[in-house]
Design an enzyme around this catalytic site. Structure first.
Site, PDB file in Angstrom:
ATOM      1  N   ASP A  29     129.812  56.449  58.920  1.00  0.00           N
ATOM      2  CA  ASP A  29     129.967  55.114  59.487  1.00  0.00           C
ATOM      3  C   ASP A  29     130.128  54.126  58.336  1.00  0.00           C
ATOM      4  O   ASP A  29     129.261  54.047  57.468  1.00  0.00           O
ATOM      5  CB  ASP A  29     128.721  54.764  60.302  1.00  0.00           C
ATOM      6  N   GLU A  79     124.340  55.012  28.968  1.00  0.00           N
ATOM      7  CA  GLU A  79     123.918  56.367  29.310  1.00  0.00           C
ATOM      8  C   GLU A  79     125.156  57.224  29.583  1.00  0.00           C
ATOM      9  O   GLU A  79     125.063  58.276  30.197  1.00  0.00           O
ATOM     10  CB  GLU A  79     122.964  56.371  30.488  1.00  0.00           C
ATOM     11  N   CYS A 111     119.313  52.721  32.614  1.00  0.00           N
ATOM     12  CA  CYS A 111     119.912  51.397  32.823  1.00  0.00           C
ATOM     13  C   CYS A 111     119.196  50.285  32.072  1.00  0.00           C
ATOM     14  O   CYS A 111     119.560  49.119  32.206  1.00  0.00           O
ATOM     15  CB  CYS A 111     119.934  51.072  34.315  1.00  0.00           C
ATOM     16  N   HIS A 233     118.231  44.216  38.507  1.00  0.00           N
ATOM     17  CA  HIS A 233     119.110  45.352  38.218  1.00  0.00           C
ATOM     18  C   HIS A 233     119.661  45.838  39.555  1.00  0.00           C
ATOM     19  O   HIS A 233     118.900  46.207  40.453  1.00  0.00           O
ATOM     20  CB  HIS A 233     118.302  46.454  37.529  1.00  0.00           C
ATOM     21  N   SER A 307     115.711  54.012  34.944  1.00  0.00           N
ATOM     22  CA  SER A 307     115.003  55.180  35.456  1.00  0.00           C
ATOM     23  C   SER A 307     114.436  56.013  34.325  1.00  0.00           C
ATOM     24  O   SER A 307     114.942  56.022  33.207  1.00  0.00           O
ATOM     25  CB  SER A 307     115.950  56.032  36.304  1.00  0.00           C
TER      26      SER A 307
END
Length: 384
Positions: A29, A79, A111, A233, A307
């Site tokens: 969807d 990264e 990040c 972020h 992360s």
């Protein structure tokens, strides 16, 4: 001494896909992607584009013969490194004709890398007021064809010139940060695509924001009313909204509504481009500065998250005349002057690569900087 962003530039690849078309191709969807994730378009890098070329494109937008000679530090937060040893920043020094008497290196922490570079640049300028620092966030977010993370891919770069003459944003000394070994997201050296525990990553992201916001308030006696906007972020635009919801009921309804309005201005460009990893917060900053009613001396609160995990919450002040020091037309052209491609073409580009012994025809290159060839496993770059 004031220190902050003197100039800021942005680049994203010339091609993109429509998120509704991606949803249809995956039998999903479209509302799940456009509303549930909060994306409209996704940048698709060409085979000759990578973290180095995009960093060069964004940097070239803000550099000239006058400020190049003042640069003493070059940092690339990424990264999406092209080499396990050689820093992307070294390729930049040649492509941009920067002086040799610079420190040039790369920072990796998911990040968060560009924010680490920004804070390091601030300290560098404090010690060397006559010097400037070039900090660049440059990444290609890849999760793979028909994977749960495919809708949160993207590519682009944000370049920032940091100096003792901030003309866009003045950094304050009010910052809090935290680090914790968390397995929410990683990319082993053997893999070109990332691995993620999506729900867990969202949980840690929100937990870091709540922890840092409580710590920031306590340490600096701050309240939400001290800030015109809170920037986040935003690898996909609904992620920041989830962190903001933690403020609901804890601040006045009027302030909460106002912060939500400001947030919409900050995600306008992100919806059009997708995930920039290290550059996502700073694309949000650009989007906010160009699409809101922000005024000189307004205070902003910026939440950076990488992360793995590292988080930082810091404040900054908008400088008088900031729009005169941003190439608004160039940035808007980067976003507006792109070509939509089909999902099948995107899938072909995604799986394509330049291998050792192969070169690129310059006539096919749409930008200024490109990966020219790989020779004896060495990446060789060029400028048109």
């Amino acid at each position: 001494m004031d220190i902050g962003i003197e100039k800021i530039g942005f680049y994203t690849p010339k091609q993109y896909i429509d998120i509704v078309e991606l949803a249809q191709a995956r039998n999903q969807d479209p509302d799940k992607f456009t509303i549930g994730i909060g994306q409209d378009k996704q940048a698709v890098p060409a085979v000759y584009e990578d973290a180095v070329t995009m960093a060069a494109e964004a940097s070239n937008q803000i550099l000239d013969s006058d400020n190049k000679s003042d640069i003493g530090l070059v940092i690339v937060g990424t990264e999406s490194s092209v080499d396990e040893s050689k820093a992307a920043a070294l390729y930049l020094t040649e492509l941009l004709n920067l002086p040799e008497n610079v420190r040039a290196f790369e920072i990796k922490e998911a990040c968060y890398g560009a924010t680490a570079g920004l804070q390091m640049a601030k300290n560098f300028v404090a010690a060397h007021p006559d010097k400037k620092a070039l900090v660049v966030a440059s990444d290609i977010a890849r999760y793979g064809i028909n994977t749960p993370g495919e809708v949160t891919q993207g590519a682009g770069s944000v370049a920032m010139l940091i100096s003792s003459e901030p003309k866009v944003l003045k950094l304050t000394d009010q910052t809090v940060y935290m680090s914790r070994n968390v397995g929410d997201f990683w990319r082993p050296t053997f893999s070109k695509t990332a691995f993620a525990r999506g729900k867990f990553s969202n949980q840690i992201y929100i937990e870091f924001f709540e922890t840092l916001w409580a710590r920031y308030q306590k340490e600096f006696g701050a309240t939400a009313d001290d800030f015109k906007a809170m920037l986040y972020h935003i690898p996909y635009t609904k992620m920041g909204a989830k962190a903001m919801r933690t403020l609901d009921g804890k601040i006045s309804a009027e302030k909460y509504a106002q912060l939500q309005t400001e947030y919409q201005a900050s995600i306008k460009f992100g919806r059009e481009v997708g995930n920039l990893y290290t550059g996502s917060l700073y694309l949000g900053l650009i989007s906010y500065l160009l699409n809101s009613d922000v005024k000189p001396d307004d205070n902003l609160l910026l939440f950076s998250y990488g992360s793995g995990a590292v988080g930082e919450l810091y404040s900054a002040e908008v400088v008088d005349g900031f729009k005169d020091n941003i190439n608004v037309q160039a940035i808007k052209s980067v976003i507006d002057d792109r070509e939509k491609i089909s999902i099948s073409d995107y899938e072909k580009i995604f799986s394509d690569s330049i291998e050792d012994g192969q070169s690129v025809d310059p006539e096919t290159v749409t930008g200024k900087f490109y990966l020219k060839e790989i020779k004896e496993n060495e990446r060789l770059y060029s400028a048109k």
